[in-house]
Design a protein around this motif. Structure first.
Motif, PDB file in Angstrom:
ATOM      1  N   ALA A  10       4.084  -1.885   1.094  1.00  0.00           N
ATOM      2  CA  ALA A  10       2.803  -2.220   0.756  1.00  0.00           C
ATOM      3  C   ALA A  10       1.658  -1.521   1.427  1.00  0.00           C
ATOM      4  CB  ALA A  10       2.447  -3.605   0.602  1.00  0.00           C
ATOM      5  N   ALA A  11       1.983  -0.778   2.584  1.00  0.00           N
ATOM      6  CA  ALA A  11       1.242  -0.426   3.758  1.00  0.00           C
ATOM      7  C   ALA A  11       0.201   0.448   3.351  1.00  0.00           C
ATOM      8  CB  ALA A  11       1.926   0.048   4.966  1.00  0.00           C
ATOM      9  N   PRO A  12       0.674   1.379   2.590  1.00  0.00           N
ATOM     10  CA  PRO A  12      -0.048   2.772   2.126  1.00  0.00           C
ATOM     11  C   PRO A  12      -1.270   2.136   0.886  1.00  0.00           C
ATOM     12  CG  PRO A  12       2.069   3.435   1.816  1.00  0.00           C
ATOM     13  CD  PRO A  12       2.149   1.858   2.312  1.00  0.00           C
ATOM     14  N   TYR A  13      -0.897   1.070   0.381  1.00  0.00           N
ATOM     15  CA  TYR A  13      -1.766   0.621  -0.862  1.00  0.00           C
ATOM     16  C   TYR A  13      -2.732  -0.301  -0.050  1.00  0.00           C
ATOM     17  CZ  TYR A  13       1.957   2.213  -3.624  1.00  0.00           C
ATOM     18  OH  TYR A  13       3.007   2.788  -4.349  1.00  0.00           O
ATOM     19  N   ILE A  14      -2.457  -0.932   0.924  1.00  0.00           N
ATOM     20  CA  ILE A  14      -3.618  -1.682   1.649  1.00  0.00           C
ATOM     21  C   ILE A  14      -4.242  -0.692   2.999  1.00  0.00           C
ATOM     22  CG2 ILE A  14      -2.760  -3.944   0.823  1.00  0.00           C
ATOM     23  CD1 ILE A  14      -1.092  -4.403   3.317  1.00  0.00           C
ATOM     24  N   GLU A  15      -3.992   0.475   3.004  1.00  0.00           N
ATOM     25  CA  GLU A  15      -4.458   1.242   3.950  1.00  0.00           C
ATOM     26  C   GLU A  15      -4.032   1.053   5.197  1.00  0.00           C
ATOM     27  OE1 GLU A  15      -8.634   2.289   3.316  1.00  0.00           O
ATOM     28  OE2 GLU A  15      -8.366   2.335   1.018  1.00  0.00           O
TER      29      GLU A  15
END
Length: 75
Positions: A10-15
Motif C-alpha cells: 500500500a505504501a506507494p498509494y499512500i505516498e
C-alpha cells in the motif's frame, strides 16, 4: 507478517517512500513469533527487507501514547 507485506504493497498509494518502523506493545505474547517471522521475512523477501526501518521495537503503552490509542481502537 501479513501486516508488513500489506503495508509495503500500500505504501506507494499512500505516498510512503521511506523506511517504516514497526512498534509493538511490549505486553504482546507473540514477541518470539514476531522476531522469528521478521528474520524469515528479511531472508526470503529482500524487496520488503529494504523497506523495513530496522528491527521491530516493543514499548510500554504507558510511555508511548500511540500504542494507547491503538489499544483503545482494538478493544
Amino acid at each position: 507478517m501479513d501486516l508488513v507485506i500489506q503495508v509495503k504493497r500500500a505504501a506507494p498509494y499512500i505516498e510512503i517512500h521511506d523506511e517504516i518502523e514497526f512498534i509493538f506493545d511490549e505486553q504482546m505474547t507473540e514477541k518470539r513469533h514476531i522476531k522469528y517471522a521478521w528474520e524469515g521475512l528479511k531472508t526470503t523477501r529482500p524487496d520488503i527487507a529494504n523497506f523495513l526501518g530496522g528491527e521491530p521495537k516493543w514499548v510500554n503503552d504507558k510511555d508511548f501514547l500511540p500504542i494507547q490509542a491503538a489499544d483503545k481502537l482494538a478493544w
